[in-house]
Scaffold this active site. Structure first.
Site, PDB file in Angstrom:
ATOM      1  N   SER A  45     -10.012   0.041   7.040  1.00 39.43           N
ATOM      2  CA  SER A  45      -9.422   0.040   5.696  1.00 39.43           C
ATOM      3  C   SER A  45      -8.728  -1.239   5.259  1.00 39.43           C
ATOM      4  CB  SER A  45      -8.440   1.196   5.557  1.00 39.43           C
ATOM      5  OG  SER A  45      -9.158   2.376   5.337  1.00 39.43           O
ATOM      6  N   SER A  56      -9.690   2.381   2.757  1.00 45.79           N
ATOM      7  CA  SER A  56      -8.763   3.098   1.908  1.00 45.79           C
ATOM      8  C   SER A  56      -7.792   2.180   1.163  1.00 45.79           C
ATOM      9  CB  SER A  56      -7.951   4.090   2.746  1.00 45.79           C
ATOM     10  OG  SER A  56      -7.165   3.406   3.705  1.00 45.79           O
ATOM     11  N   LYS A  64       0.862  -1.183   0.000  1.00 48.92           N
ATOM     12  CA  LYS A  64       0.000   0.000   0.000  1.00 48.92           C
ATOM     13  C   LYS A  64       0.896   1.230   0.000  1.00 48.92           C
ATOM     14  CE  LYS A  64      -3.795   2.202   2.587  1.00 48.92           C
ATOM     15  NZ  LYS A  64      -4.698   2.089   3.759  1.00 48.92           N
TER      16      LYS A  64
HETATM   17  N1  GLN Z   1     -13.178   4.912   6.139  1.00 52.45           N
HETATM   18  C1  GLN Z   1     -12.488   5.351   7.291  1.00 52.45           C
HETATM   19  C2  GLN Z   1     -11.998   6.772   7.096  1.00 52.45           C
HETATM   20  O1  GLN Z   1     -12.261   7.310   6.084  1.00 52.45           O
HETATM   21  C3  GLN Z   1     -11.366   4.427   7.641  1.00 52.45           C
HETATM   22  C4  GLN Z   1     -10.148   4.641   6.828  1.00 52.45           C
HETATM   23  C5  GLN Z   1      -9.006   3.781   7.279  1.00 52.45           C
HETATM   24  O2  GLN Z   1      -9.186   2.793   7.986  1.00 52.45           O
HETATM   25  N2  GLN Z   1      -7.811   4.189   6.906  1.00 52.45           N
HETATM   26  O3  GLN Z   1     -11.351   7.318   7.910  1.00 52.45           O
END
Ligand code: GLN
Length: 484
Positions: A173, A149, A74
């Protein structure tokens, strides 16, 4: 070859049926033929250089279970040589002088880097549409989001562009994109995986973990990724363990807690049916279902969307046009340079979070928002502690729906936030959580969109989660299905 799991690939590499170089070439060819926008930076020469090092290790017997196996990272993990952008214009051409601890550990194990994976900007998002470099397409249905994400990580595994990927989970995410793409992912207990070199979003929540095809593969990767790191102040000092040690344990008598709040209104009926069918499968494997309650589930959304932006506003203050990343071309003075560099470098969602974060931390609002959120965060953790008096593992959906259409929620941040309802509380409590494929939605469109089952364990129960997931994967074949 790309349908093989890590243990199968490992056996093939060790018996010299295939070389690390051939394996790397195979995946590089698949990556260059794909149009999902899952990868942000691929450099075949760098990959093949690592593959030849791995081949030398395989030749002289200096190997681990992962030596010679390709992996993609990632783009929130910094890497030497490959660019590290965090999905942001701010870091568009940034190349780190060092590898993140996770990248370094996997490299030491002999894994071969395939490249860097697309993600929401600074890991903020649930659909990968917040990436400066454009969205990733869901390999099951190119008109759907892959989740976020870590959308690039999940899509790459589903499309078999890589056999393994790193990802990070701040509020879901790893689990949510794994669910949307029909692959397996685990977020370990907070503090298990070093955050050194993981570009920070919300430091008290950020946690790295693997995404792969199976629970067993995730265990192999976790074995190499975890461990105390003095360079991360919240790294846990624990004995190293073999997370796959209990894979074959029977689930007879396992107590599965089913929180009623995870099956309330808002849960799509096709997701509910797939999840209930998975629970029934677990009953066949000898488990008992126990009704439990996690009463603060709903509050996890406002609590998370105060705490995470607060930490983000502080973490992202380092991107000032001086020390890293983008600097505006024209400016009058220092303040103008900061303002223009940050205005140009950050996307809309990141700016929104910096504003919210600065607001909730400001004098006069700190007690009302930030402090209050921290108190409720503790209560959320206490709900879990009470639940784990009654059960060994908690199960439910990962997300209320299957993957939505690209663009469907792009202009509606709150709709995105609400879709995180089932993953945020685990992150706030620092507990390990997993997503495993358990079926598909229903109806013409959704029948091609996967559903994930969420498994939440008590602190340090990763080996048990992997055991529980593995037994399900022995009994079912959802995890072996791949898009056309
Ligand atoms: N969807 C959540 C956010 O937008 C989690 C994102 C994540 O876990 N990095 O913060």
């Amino acid at each position: 070859m790309h349908t093989k799991t890590l243990s199968q690939l490992s056996a093939m590499l060790h018996s010299r049926q295939v070389s690390a170089t051939e394996l790397a070439q195979h995946y590089l060819a698949r990556i260059s033929a794909s149009n999902l926008n899952a990868f942000l930076h691929v450099d075949p020469a760098l990959t093949l250089e690592q593959a030849s090092v791995a081949d030398a290790r395989l030749a002289n017997g200096d190997t681990t279970a992962l030596t010679g196996i390709p992996i993609a990272h990632k783009d929130i993990f910094v890497t030497r040589n490959w660019r590290s952008t965090a999905g942001s214009r701010m870091l568009e051409n940034y190349v780190s002088p060092f590898d993140a601890q996770v990248v370094d550990l996997l490299k030491q194990a002999g894994m071969v880097t395939l490249g860097k994976l697309n993600c929401d900007e600074f890991a903020m998002g649930s659909s990968n549409e917040n990436s400066y470099f454009g969205p990733v397409k869901n390999p099951w249905d190119n008109s759907a989001v892959p989740g976020g994400s870590s959308g690039g990580s999940a899509a790459a595994i589903a499309a078999r562009l890589a056999p393994a990927a790193t990802a990070t989970d701040t509020g879901g995410s790893i689990r949510q994109p794994a669910s949307f793409c029909g692959v397996t992912g685990i977020k370990p207990t907070y503090g298990s995986v070093s955050r050194y070199g993981m570009i920070a979003f919300a430091s008290s929540l950020d946690q790295g973990g693997p995404i792969a095809q199976t629970a067993e593969d995730c265990g192999l990767l976790l074995n190499a990724m975890t461990g105390f790191d003095a360079k991360d102040s919240t790294s846990l000092e624990r004995q190293s363990e073999n997370f796959n040690r209990d894979l074959n344990k029977s689930l007879q008598g396992l107590r599965i807690g089913v929180p009623k709040e995870f099956f309330s209104e808002g849960l799509a009926s096709d997701v509910e049916q797939a999840v209930r069918a998975a629970l029934a499968e677990y009953e066949k494997l000898g488990a008992k279902l126990i009704d439990i309650s996690l009463p603060k589930t709903e509050l996890s959304i406002p609590v998370y969307y105060v705490i995470a932006p607060a930490e983000a506003s502080s973490n992202l203050s380092r991107f000032d046009g001086v020390r890293y990343g983008h600097r505006a071309a024209d400016y009058k003075d220092l303040n103008d340079m900061y303002r223009k560099s940050r205005s140009e470098g950050f996307g809309a969602e990141v700016k929104r979070r910096i504003l919210v974060g600065a607001y909730v931390l400001s004098h006069g609002y700190y007690d009302a928002y930030y402090l209050q959120a921290q108190k409720i965060r503790r209560l959320i953790a206490q709900d879990f502690a009470a639940a784990f008096q009654q059960c060994d593992v908690i199960m439910g959906p990962v997300a209320p729906t299957v993957a939505w259409d690209l663009g469907a929620k792009a202009d509606d941040p709150v709709a995105n936030y609400l879709a995180d309802i089932f993953t945020l509380s685990t992150s706030l409590a620092g507990l390990p959580g997993m997503s495993i494929p358990c079926g598909f939605g229903q109806g013409e469109k959704n029948a091609r969109r996967p559903v994930g089952l969420q498994l939440i364990g008590n602190y340090f129960d990763e080996a048990r989660l992997l055991n529980i997931a593995h037994q399900y994967q022995l009994a079912t074949d959802w995890h072996t299905r791949a898009p056309e």
